[in-house]
Design a protein around this motif. Structure first.
Motif, PDB file in Angstrom:
ATOM      1  N   TYR A 150       0.812  -1.217   0.000  1.00  0.00           N
ATOM      2  CA  TYR A 150       0.000   0.000   0.000  1.00  0.00           C
ATOM      3  C   TYR A 150       0.848   1.271   0.000  1.00  0.00           C
ATOM      4  N   GLY A 151       2.141   1.138   0.190  1.00  0.00           N
ATOM      5  CA  GLY A 151       3.012   2.305   0.170  1.00  0.00           C
ATOM      6  C   GLY A 151       3.016   3.098   1.464  1.00  0.00           C
ATOM      7  N   ILE A 152       2.424   2.547   2.522  1.00  0.00           N
ATOM      8  CA  ILE A 152       2.419   3.217   3.825  1.00  0.00           C
ATOM      9  C   ILE A 152       2.783   2.199   4.901  1.00  0.00           C
ATOM     10  N   GLU A 153       3.180   2.698   6.058  1.00  0.00           N
ATOM     11  CA  GLU A 153       3.509   1.836   7.188  1.00  0.00           C
ATOM     12  C   GLU A 153       2.287   1.712   8.089  1.00  0.00           C
ATOM     13  N   PHE A 154       2.069   0.521   8.630  1.00  0.00           N
ATOM     14  CA  PHE A 154       0.960   0.285   9.542  1.00  0.00           C
ATOM     15  C   PHE A 154       1.487   0.082  10.951  1.00  0.00           C
ATOM     16  N   ALA A 155       0.740   0.599  11.922  1.00  0.00           N
ATOM     17  CA  ALA A 155       1.186   0.528  13.310  1.00  0.00           C
ATOM     18  C   ALA A 155       1.246  -0.898  13.825  1.00  0.00           C
ATOM     19  N   ASN A 156       0.433  -1.786  13.265  1.00  0.00           N
ATOM     20  CA  ASN A 156       0.350  -3.153  13.791  1.00  0.00           C
ATOM     21  C   ASN A 156       0.938  -4.182  12.824  1.00  0.00           C
ATOM     22  N   TYR A 157       1.967  -3.813  12.090  1.00  0.00           N
ATOM     23  CA  TYR A 157       2.549  -4.735  11.117  1.00  0.00           C
ATOM     24  C   TYR A 157       2.925  -6.066  11.765  1.00  0.00           C
ATOM     25  N   GLU A 158       3.638  -6.020  12.895  1.00  0.00           N
ATOM     26  CA  GLU A 158       4.119  -7.251  13.503  1.00  0.00           C
ATOM     27  C   GLU A 158       2.962  -8.101  14.020  1.00  0.00           C
ATOM     28  N   PHE A 159       1.967  -7.449  14.614  1.00  0.00           N
ATOM     29  CA  PHE A 159       0.800  -8.183  15.105  1.00  0.00           C
ATOM     30  C   PHE A 159       0.042  -8.814  13.950  1.00  0.00           C
ATOM     31  N   ALA A 160      -0.140  -8.034  12.867  1.00  0.00           N
ATOM     32  CA  ALA A 160      -0.902  -8.535  11.722  1.00  0.00           C
ATOM     33  C   ALA A 160      -0.203  -9.727  11.088  1.00  0.00           C
ATOM     34  N   THR A 161       1.137  -9.689  11.039  1.00  0.00           N
ATOM     35  CA  THR A 161       1.884 -10.776  10.424  1.00  0.00           C
ATOM     36  C   THR A 161       1.747 -12.057  11.237  1.00  0.00           C
ATOM     37  N   ALA A 162       1.533 -11.926  12.550  1.00  0.00           N
ATOM     38  CA  ALA A 162       1.480 -13.097  13.419  1.00  0.00           C
ATOM     39  C   ALA A 162       0.113 -13.769  13.438  1.00  0.00           C
ATOM     40  N   THR A 163      -0.900 -13.180  12.835  1.00  0.00           N
ATOM     41  CA  THR A 163      -2.238 -13.754  12.864  1.00  0.00           C
ATOM     42  C   THR A 163      -2.343 -14.908  11.877  1.00  0.00           C
ATOM     43  N   LYS A 180      -4.378   3.662  -2.425  1.00  0.00           N
ATOM     44  CA  LYS A 180      -5.797   3.928  -2.213  1.00  0.00           C
ATOM     45  C   LYS A 180      -5.937   5.325  -1.617  1.00  0.00           C
ATOM     46  N   LEU A 181      -6.214   6.282  -2.475  1.00  0.00           N
ATOM     47  CA  LEU A 181      -6.123   7.690  -2.103  1.00  0.00           C
ATOM     48  C   LEU A 181      -7.218   8.134  -1.134  1.00  0.00           C
ATOM     49  N   HIS A 182      -8.321   7.418  -1.074  1.00  0.00           N
ATOM     50  CA  HIS A 182      -9.403   7.765  -0.154  1.00  0.00           C
ATOM     51  C   HIS A 182      -9.464   6.838   1.055  1.00  0.00           C
ATOM     52  N   GLY A 183      -8.512   5.928   1.167  1.00  0.00           N
ATOM     53  CA  GLY A 183      -8.534   4.986   2.276  1.00  0.00           C
ATOM     54  C   GLY A 183      -9.128   3.662   1.859  1.00  0.00           C
ATOM     55  N   SER A 184      -9.333   2.759   2.832  1.00  0.00           N
ATOM     56  CA  SER A 184      -9.769   1.405   2.518  1.00  0.00           C
ATOM     57  C   SER A 184     -10.563   0.823   3.670  1.00  0.00           C
ATOM     58  N   LEU A 185     -11.488  -0.085   3.342  1.00  0.00           N
ATOM     59  CA  LEU A 185     -12.310  -0.704   4.377  1.00  0.00           C
ATOM     60  C   LEU A 185     -11.518  -1.640   5.279  1.00  0.00           C
ATOM     61  N   ASN A 186     -10.337  -2.057   4.875  1.00  0.00           N
ATOM     62  CA  ASN A 186      -9.531  -2.910   5.753  1.00  0.00           C
ATOM     63  C   ASN A 186      -8.450  -2.121   6.487  1.00  0.00           C
ATOM     64  N   TRP A 187      -8.602  -0.801   6.534  1.00  0.00           N
ATOM     65  CA  TRP A 187      -7.718   0.040   7.339  1.00  0.00           C
ATOM     66  C   TRP A 187      -8.537   0.645   8.478  1.00  0.00           C
ATOM     67  N   LEU A 188      -7.908   0.777   9.610  1.00  0.00           N
ATOM     68  CA  LEU A 188      -8.494   1.503  10.731  1.00  0.00           C
ATOM     69  C   LEU A 188      -7.553   2.642  11.101  1.00  0.00           C
ATOM     70  N   HIS A 189      -8.115   3.731  11.566  1.00  0.00           N
ATOM     71  CA  HIS A 189      -7.323   4.925  11.846  1.00  0.00           C
ATOM     72  C   HIS A 189      -7.428   5.298  13.311  1.00  0.00           C
ATOM     73  N   CYS A 190      -6.284   5.470  13.950  1.00  0.00           N
ATOM     74  CA  CYS A 190      -6.260   5.891  15.343  1.00  0.00           C
ATOM     75  C   CYS A 190      -6.192   7.415  15.407  1.00  0.00           C
ATOM     76  N   PRO A 196      -2.286   4.534  10.696  1.00  0.00           N
ATOM     77  CA  PRO A 196      -3.288   3.523  10.358  1.00  0.00           C
ATOM     78  C   PRO A 196      -2.870   2.131  10.816  1.00  0.00           C
ATOM     79  N   THR A 197      -3.856   1.309  11.087  1.00  0.00           N
ATOM     80  CA  THR A 197      -3.632  -0.112  11.335  1.00  0.00           C
ATOM     81  C   THR A 197      -4.375  -0.888  10.262  1.00  0.00           C
ATOM     82  N   ILE A 198      -3.960  -2.131  10.043  1.00  0.00           N
ATOM     83  CA  ILE A 198      -4.567  -2.934   8.987  1.00  0.00           C
ATOM     84  C   ILE A 198      -5.211  -4.164   9.580  1.00  0.00           C
ATOM     85  N   THR A 199      -6.377  -4.540   9.049  1.00  0.00           N
ATOM     86  CA  THR A 199      -7.022  -5.795   9.410  1.00  0.00           C
ATOM     87  C   THR A 199      -6.809  -6.723   8.226  1.00  0.00           C
ATOM     88  N   PRO A 200      -5.910  -7.688   8.333  1.00  0.00           N
ATOM     89  CA  PRO A 200      -5.479  -8.485   7.175  1.00  0.00           C
ATOM     90  C   PRO A 200      -6.621  -9.180   6.457  1.00  0.00           C
TER      91      PRO A 200
END
Length: 211
Positions: A150-163, A180-190, A196-200
């Motif tokens: 996606y060209g961005i870093e996610f706060a929960n990369y390590e957690f998401a990889t472990a699921t 995705k210039l307007h965001g995505s349904l599988n991203w959450l924003h703090c 952003p965090t990602i729900t894989p």
């Protein structure tokens, strides 16, 4: 988008969040735009655009202003809730429309690019929130040895990889870019850390509707 919304019976939804959202939005459309239900085809222009509905709220919040019966204070944040419900409505409508749709065209496109040796020279740009293309690009690791990036870093990369339904951090030189210039349904924003965090491999926003 509002034409589709008024055509659904969300008031009977099994999720309490959706039934509350529906009641609040219907009252909002009645108070602000005089719309109390579906309108005739000849009167579709009565529906505001999504930008118009959200824009008046955004402008009021930026100015610290409220509307009658719609305060925007810390102890009565009704206007802020309407803003959140309008954004959630996008996720709800996309879930209703896309839940049973197979992304066959996306798979055909990816295969054609791979066979034409154009895949590594392609960047995908999308203004859509839905994740049909995302799922196909995620499968590209098994099919084409490429990773969705996606060209961005996610706060929960390590957690998401472990699921179990894991998210793979894109490898250098093997990435397929999807911007995705307007965001995505599988991203959450703090709103606190603004990262952003990602729900894989899932629609992160609409997962809330099933809890």
């Amino acid at each position: 988008i509002f034409n589709d919304y008024f055509g659904l019976n969300l008031g009977a939804h099994t999720s309490p969040l959706i039934t509350t959202m529906d009641a609040e939005l219907r009252e909002f459309f009645s108070a602000f735009f005089g719309i109390r239900g579906p309108v005739a085809l000849s009167a579709k222009k009565r529906y505001p655009t999504f930008e118009e509905a959200l824009g008046i709220i955004e402008l009021a919040l930026q100015r610290g202003e409220s509307f009658k019966n719609y305060p925007a204070t810390a102890d009565h944040p009704r206007l802020q809730r309407i803003r959140e419900y309008l954004i959630l409505l996008i996720a709800v409508l996309l879930k209703e429309q896309l839940e049973h749709r197979e992304p066959v065209h996306h798979r055909a496109l990816l295969s054609a690019l791979h066979e034409g040796r154009e895949l590594d020279r392609t960047t995908f740009i999308s203004f859509n929130y839905e994740v049909l293309l995302d799922h196909v690009l995620t499968e590209a690791r098994q099919e084409h040895d490429r990773d969705l990036d996606y060209g961005i870093e996610f706060a929960n990369y390590e957690f998401a990889t472990a699921t179990p339904d894991n998210w793979d951090r894109p490898r250098a030189g093997r990435a397929l870019s999807l911007l995705k210039l307007h965001g995505s349904l599988n991203w959450l924003h703090c709103p606190t850390c603004t990262v952003p965090t990602i729900t894989p491999k899932a629609k992160g926003v609409t997962r809330l509707l099933e809890d």
